[in-house]
Design a protein around this motif. Structure first.
Motif, PDB file in Angstrom:
ATOM      1  N   LEU A  91       0.830  -1.209   0.000  1.00 47.33           N
ATOM      2  CA  LEU A  91       0.000   0.000   0.000  1.00 47.33           C
ATOM      3  C   LEU A  91       0.865   1.260   0.000  1.00 47.33           C
ATOM      4  O   LEU A  91       0.536   2.245  -0.669  1.00 47.33           O
ATOM      5  N   THR A  92       1.969   1.237   0.733  1.00 47.85           N
ATOM      6  CA  THR A  92       2.878   2.392   0.729  1.00 47.85           C
ATOM      7  C   THR A  92       3.406   2.646  -0.682  1.00 47.85           C
ATOM      8  O   THR A  92       3.473   3.791  -1.142  1.00 47.85           O
ATOM      9  N   TRP A  93       3.766   1.576  -1.388  1.00 53.97           N
ATOM     10  CA  TRP A  93       4.274   1.686  -2.754  1.00 53.97           C
ATOM     11  C   TRP A  93       3.245   2.324  -3.679  1.00 53.97           C
ATOM     12  O   TRP A  93       3.590   3.130  -4.560  1.00 53.97           O
ATOM     13  N   ARG A  94       1.992   2.003  -3.472  1.00 51.51           N
ATOM     14  CA  ARG A  94       0.953   2.494  -4.385  1.00 51.51           C
ATOM     15  C   ARG A  94       0.445   3.885  -4.022  1.00 51.51           C
ATOM     16  O   ARG A  94       0.052   4.655  -4.899  1.00 51.51           O
ATOM     17  N   ASN A 128       7.715   2.596  10.636  1.00 59.00           N
ATOM     18  CA  ASN A 128       6.716   3.409  11.319  1.00 59.00           C
ATOM     19  C   ASN A 128       6.009   4.346  10.355  1.00 59.00           C
ATOM     20  O   ASN A 128       4.791   4.530  10.420  1.00 59.00           O
ATOM     21  N   SER A 129       6.752   4.953   9.463  1.00 55.91           N
ATOM     22  CA  SER A 129       6.148   5.863   8.492  1.00 55.91           C
ATOM     23  C   SER A 129       5.213   5.110   7.545  1.00 55.91           C
ATOM     24  O   SER A 129       4.104   5.569   7.243  1.00 55.91           O
ATOM     25  N   ALA A 130       5.675   3.950   7.078  1.00 53.04           N
ATOM     26  CA  ALA A 130       4.832   3.147   6.191  1.00 53.04           C
ATOM     27  C   ALA A 130       3.580   2.668   6.928  1.00 53.04           C
ATOM     28  O   ALA A 130       2.488   2.609   6.349  1.00 53.04           O
ATOM     29  N   TRP A 131       3.731   2.326   8.201  1.00 56.27           N
ATOM     30  CA  TRP A 131       2.573   1.911   9.000  1.00 56.27           C
ATOM     31  C   TRP A 131       1.594   3.074   9.152  1.00 56.27           C
ATOM     32  O   TRP A 131       0.378   2.879   9.045  1.00 56.27           O
ATOM     33  N   ALA A 132       2.103   4.272   9.420  1.00 59.35           N
ATOM     34  CA  ALA A 132       1.215   5.428   9.585  1.00 59.35           C
ATOM     35  C   ALA A 132       0.389   5.659   8.328  1.00 59.35           C
ATOM     36  O   ALA A 132      -0.833   5.848   8.390  1.00 59.35           O
ATOM     37  N   HIS A 187      -4.968   4.657   5.901  1.00 56.69           N
ATOM     38  CA  HIS A 187      -5.839   4.374   4.751  1.00 56.69           C
ATOM     39  C   HIS A 187      -6.850   3.278   5.056  1.00 56.69           C
ATOM     40  O   HIS A 187      -8.037   3.415   4.749  1.00 56.69           O
ATOM     41  N   TRP A 188      -6.395   2.189   5.666  1.00 48.68           N
ATOM     42  CA  TRP A 188      -7.336   1.116   5.989  1.00 48.68           C
ATOM     43  C   TRP A 188      -8.400   1.602   6.966  1.00 48.68           C
ATOM     44  O   TRP A 188      -9.585   1.340   6.792  1.00 48.68           O
ATOM     45  N   ALA A 189      -7.963   2.319   7.997  1.00 47.99           N
ATOM     46  CA  ALA A 189      -8.903   2.789   9.008  1.00 47.99           C
ATOM     47  C   ALA A 189      -9.877   3.815   8.434  1.00 47.99           C
ATOM     48  O   ALA A 189     -11.082   3.778   8.709  1.00 47.99           O
ATOM     49  N   ALA A 190      -9.366   4.738   7.624  1.00 46.39           N
ATOM     50  CA  ALA A 190     -10.216   5.799   7.087  1.00 46.39           C
ATOM     51  C   ALA A 190     -11.252   5.259   6.112  1.00 46.39           C
ATOM     52  O   ALA A 190     -12.420   5.694   6.119  1.00 46.39           O
ATOM     53  N   ARG A 191     -10.849   4.327   5.258  1.00 46.15           N
ATOM     54  CA  ARG A 191     -11.810   3.757   4.312  1.00 46.15           C
ATOM     55  C   ARG A 191     -12.904   2.998   5.058  1.00 46.15           C
ATOM     56  O   ARG A 191     -14.093   3.079   4.707  1.00 46.15           O
ATOM     57  N   ALA A 192     -12.511   2.253   6.095  1.00 49.37           N
ATOM     58  CA  ALA A 192     -13.504   1.528   6.881  1.00 49.37           C
ATOM     59  C   ALA A 192     -14.412   2.497   7.632  1.00 49.37           C
ATOM     60  O   ALA A 192     -15.629   2.274   7.725  1.00 49.37           O
ATOM     61  N   ALA A 193     -13.836   3.569   8.156  1.00 47.87           N
ATOM     62  CA  ALA A 193     -14.640   4.566   8.866  1.00 47.87           C
ATOM     63  C   ALA A 193     -15.640   5.227   7.931  1.00 47.87           C
ATOM     64  O   ALA A 193     -16.808   5.454   8.295  1.00 47.87           O
ATOM     65  N   ALA A 194     -15.186   5.559   6.720  1.00 45.63           N
ATOM     66  CA  ALA A 194     -16.088   6.189   5.751  1.00 45.63           C
ATOM     67  C   ALA A 194     -17.230   5.252   5.391  1.00 45.63           C
ATOM     68  O   ALA A 194     -18.396   5.666   5.279  1.00 45.63           O
ATOM     69  N   SER A 203      -7.410  -4.090   0.613  1.00 42.80           N
ATOM     70  CA  SER A 203      -6.086  -3.810   0.060  1.00 42.80           C
ATOM     71  C   SER A 203      -6.093  -3.762  -1.459  1.00 42.80           C
ATOM     72  O   SER A 203      -5.053  -3.652  -2.073  1.00 42.80           O
ATOM     73  N   SER A 204      -7.250  -3.885  -2.077  1.00 46.20           N
ATOM     74  CA  SER A 204      -7.315  -3.869  -3.532  1.00 46.20           C
ATOM     75  C   SER A 204      -6.987  -2.488  -4.070  1.00 46.20           C
ATOM     76  O   SER A 204      -7.176  -1.483  -3.398  1.00 46.20           O
ATOM     77  N   PRO A 205      -6.463  -2.401  -5.284  1.00 45.42           N
ATOM     78  CA  PRO A 205      -6.077  -1.101  -5.830  1.00 45.42           C
ATOM     79  C   PRO A 205      -7.247  -0.133  -5.905  1.00 45.42           C
ATOM     80  O   PRO A 205      -8.375  -0.523  -6.178  1.00 45.42           O
TER      81      PRO A 205
END
Length: 545
Positions: free
Chosen positions: A97-100, A366-370, A375-382, A535-537
């Motif tokens: 996900l960081t790469w994309r 840590n940066s990649a985790w942040a 992204h995972w949390a925000a998409r689920a929250a939305a 995790s899909s594009p």
């Protein structure tokens, strides 16, 4: 919080409320807005300058998919150092996900190029990075409210987290209440106000708010990370110390290895007396690069008239707590939920054991985790907010310690409470060189601090500081209890009375409790995003060149 008439409270509503404006909070707000949610971001400070990223040169765990063996090799190397507590599936999802996603900031951030003209995404300049995230969030319609610290979460009659309450610092602490379909905690961790650069606002607020809502924590024993810095400075940027040599007050050489894993050796020497360093091992090419890579590193030396490559300067160690440690709110699913409906966590507010295990979560991982967890949390929250619909205006406030005394209200000195917490979490002989006797002594002292805040403290004239004291005390209690429970040495958690690793304890520890702290073995591993559709594009996550 002082009693205030309802009509004096600022009332707002939104789809997703993001609490915290550092790297994770900003990325979370961007991701939620891109997912179609209305978003409000509240920050204790100023989004774009508060938090540890804004003062740093953050790297990211940046591993291209080609050659095909690169990512498995990077994951295997990281997992080898995780002391049995990492998760390769989560690591793979974070790398991908960081790469994309990171290249999608190119419209707002000028990524550098190497000599061959290839864009370099691995390392960024913190100030420009956070400013770019802020600009992008605002362009996407995020309402950013600076100096609006959150003090407590709100819950509806069905048990769903439904927003938060706080105060406006620049409006005389005028209260605010924001109703939201979902809440993302991106409040960072805490270094217990150790003077870690950029960490002053990070006091563990999200941990306490999450626990009051019913969330638990994980990895809280891994809070013994320390960072070297000049003795009279908060300049905790460590790259230069990879090229340092050390000596005592008499200029006798000390056998302290260079690099990030020398905290215990440095701490032992510091307990004996002053320690000095110089960057005499730094190659000339690195010296030339340093002003561009980390321009703030040289500022203290310039002010003092010190040539750090030739002159000795005194050093100290600052506690990193859960910022470069790994503990935080326990992630219960692939969406970075915390087991409470409508509540999510990202960045340092969440445990980083999944990608760091028992060693420091600082740096590229840590940066990649942040970025990824946000992204995972925000998409689920939305998605949660969209499915939920309108939020009932009749909500219960969940804040307790430092806000609503369990017994008789009386003045409690928040500064004194914070100092009492620091007296247990900063000293090397208590937190680096741990023993059962020392941990039990700290636990007893911290219970006294917590009891005063829980039973008697109220917001009074400084609701933010009082609440910060409660959050720091709660975090310290979970940390000490977890360290006492882990009766072995593993990763950054080292017990001088139990110096060996116990293979039977190669499992994570879950902790929680407010009135009574508890710790237990955690055998429930959350499913990784790699095995789910989250995790899909996405259209905004184009593959970089």
């Amino acid at each position: 919080m002082p009693d205030t008439r309802a009509q004096d409270t600022a009332e707002l509503h939104t789809g997703v409320l993001v609490i915290g404006g550092g790297m994770a909070g900003a990325w979370g707000a961007i991701a939620a807005a891109r997912a179609g949610a209305s978003v409000i971001l509240v920050d204790k400070g100023y989004c774009g300058t508060s938090g540890v990223t804004a003062t740093a040169g953050p790297g990211h765990w940046w591993v291209p998919p080609d050659p095909p063996e690169a990512r498995p090799a990077a994951i295997a190397a990281r997992n080898l150092g995780a002391a049995g507590l990492g998760d390769p599936h989560w690591m793979a999802a974070v790398i991908d996900l960081t790469w994309r996603v990171l290249p999608t900031l190119a419209s707002h951030y000028d990524f550098p190029r190497n000599e061959a003209g290839a864009v370099q995404y691995r390392g960024l300049r913190g100030p420009e990075y956070l400013r770019a995230l802020r600009r992008l969030a605002i362009e996407l319609g995020v309402r950013v409210l600076d100096h609006w610290p959150a003090l407590e979460l709100l819950r509806d009659g069905d048990g769903l987290i439904s927003g938060a309450r706080g105060v406006q610092r620049q409006q005389g602490d005028r209260p605010w209440r924001i109703r939201a379909g979902a809440v993302l905690l991106a409040t960072g961790g805490t270094a217990f106000r150790s003077h870690l650069l950029g960490a002053h606002n990070n006091t563990g607020d999200g941990y306490l708010m999450g626990a009051e809502a019913g969330a638990t924590l994980s990895g809280m024993e891994f809070t013994a990370a320390y960072t070297v810095a000049p003795a009279r400075s908060t300049m905790t940027r460590t790259m230069s110390y990879a090229y340092a040599s050390y000596s005592d007050a008499a200029d006798r050489a000390l056998d302290i290895p260079a690099g990030p894993d020398n905290s215990r050796a440095l701490a032992r020497a510091l307990l004996q007396g002053p320690v000095f360093a110089r960057f005499d091992r730094m190659p000339e090419q690195v010296r030339r690069w340093l002003p561009a890579i980390s321009p703030n590193v040289m500022l203290p030396f310039d002010r003092w008239g010190i040539d750090p490559w030739r002159d000795r300067f005194e050093v100290t160690l600052h506690n990193d707590g859960t910022i470069r440690g790994t503990g935080g709110l326990r992630v219960t699913d692939q969406d970075c939920g915390v087991g409470v409906p409508g509540l999510y966590a990202a960045g340092d507010a969440a445990t980083r054991e999944l990608v760091a295990g028992a060693i420091s979560g600082g740096g590229a991982q840590n940066s990649a985790w942040a970025l990824s967890s946000a992204h995972w949390a925000a998409r689920a929250a939305a998605d949660f907010a969209a499915r939920r619909g309108a939020v009932d205006p009749h909500l219960k406030a969940l804040g307790r310690a430092g806000m609503r005394p369990a017994k008789s209200a009386r003045a409690v000195d928040a500064r004194q409470a914070i100092a009492a917490v620091q007296a247990r979490m900063h000293p090397y002989d208590r937190n680096i060189f741990r023993t059962g006797t020392g941990l039990r002594s700290s636990a007893e002292a911290l219970e006294s601090v917590w009891a005063a805040l829980r039973d008697h403290a109220h917001g009074g004239t400084d609701p933010v500081r009082t609440r910060e004291a409660a959050a720091m005390a709660a975090t310290a209690r979970w940390s000490v209890a977890s360290a006492l429970h882990r009766s072995e040495s593993r990763g950054m958690h080292q017990r001088d009375d139990l110096p060996a690793a116990d293979p039977r304890q190669a499992r994570r520890l879950e902790s929680g409790g407010l009135d009574a702290v508890w710790v237990r073995a955690d055998t429930r591993a959350p499913r990784s995003p790699a095995s789910s559709s989250s995790s899909s594009p996405r259209p905004e996550a184009a593959t970089p060149p």
